[in-house]
Design an enzyme around this catalytic site. Structure first.
Site: not given
Ligand SMILES: NC(=O)c1ccc[n+]([C@@H]2O[C@H](COP(=O)([O-])OP(=O)(O)OC[C@H]3O[C@@H](n4cnc5c(N)ncnc54)[C@H](O)[C@@H]3O)[C@@H](O)[C@H]2O)c1
Length: 253
Positions: A157, A144
């Site tokens: 995350y 990501s």
């Protein structure tokens, strides 16, 4: 042309929805046989059915990527079904945090690290020996833009996606001479069902998400799928160990 060879075999995790489903469909459109893996049996079966209805070959195998025995069985079942494993897209991931770092819960940390990091590690651990035995292959892991920089209120995350890039780079170097290429793809905000549910209720959030990207919009699942197919293809034959942002210019800011 993606230069993937028709008749080859791809395994896609997290393929019941979103980026994984779109990528499974994109592989199938190239004549690739696809194993659709996910925890979500209804969504996974639906992805496989969409592919078959469009004339492709696919089967769903339920798998929790946090369980060693299930991942081992998934890879073995892929080889049993289709004879080989050429491409793996290790994409299953979760994002469940609610606040800043000091508000985080141990259970959130364990769950996010379990799926996003241990899951990718287990998948590669079982896929690489198959690829080595058959003389090569390509793996793409979903990181990501949160693996490349800060993600406020998503610190666990972000840590998990930085770890995905660490696993990707290390494995890429370890197996570079053995013709197994390993890369990561780093999406910014992508228009998935999850995104729509969160943002349609609050148009201001949707405007903010669009403004995060210099191109002025969020990304499409097909745009991530195209990047994954490129990284798997021979066009990317000299590319291994990269973390490719597909982000509308976000990381250039
Ligand atoms: N959507 C975005 O904006 C965005 C941005 C950057 C990165 N990502 C990453 O892309 C990947 C796909 O996300 P998405 O947006 O398509 O989300 P999604 O929720 O639509 O898809 C994720 C899939 O992973 C599956 N999954 C979750 N835990 C699992 C487990 N233990 N075992 C097997 N499958 C499991 C889910 O059932 C789901 O089908 C994730 O790794 C996510 O972190 C998404």
């Amino acid at each position: 042309m993606s230069q993937l060879l028709s008749g080859q075999v791809a395994l896609v995790t997290g393929a019941a929805a979103g980026i994984g489903r779109a990528t499974a469909q994109a592989f199938a459109r190239e004549g690739i046989k696809v194993v659709v893996a996910d925890l979500d049996a209804a969504g996974g079966e639906a992805t496989a059915e969409l592919i078959r209805a469009a004339g492709g070959q696919a089967r769903f195998i339920r798998c929790d990527v946090t369980r060693d025995a299930e991942v081992e069985a998934l890879v073995a079942a892929t080889v049993e079904a289709y004879g080989r494993l050429d491409y793996a897209f290790n994409n299953a991931g979760i994002e469940i945090e609610q606040g800043k770092l000091a508000d985080g819960k141990e259970s959130e940390f364990d769950a996010i690290m379990g799926v996003n990091v241990k899951g990718v590690w287990l998948c590669m651990k079982h896929q690489i020996p198959v690829m080595l035995a058959q003389g090569g292959g390509a793996i793409v892991n979903t990181a990501s833009v949160a693996g490349l920089g800060a993600a406020p209120k998503m610190s666990i995350y972000a840590a998990s996606k930085h770890a995905v890039i660490g696993l990707t780079k290390s494995a890429a170097v370890e197996y570079a001479k053995k013709k197994v290429r390993i890369n990561a793809v780093c999406p910014a905000v992508i228009d998935t069902d999850m995104f729509r549910r969160a943002y349609e209720a609050d148009p201001k959030k949707a405007e903010f998400a669009a403004a995060m990207h210099p191109v002025g919009r969020v990304g499409k699942v097909e745009e991530i799928a195209a990047a994954v197919l490129y990284l798997c293809s021979d066009n990317a034959g000299f590319t291994t160990g990269i973390a490719l942002p597909v982000d509308g210019g976000h990381t250039a800011l």
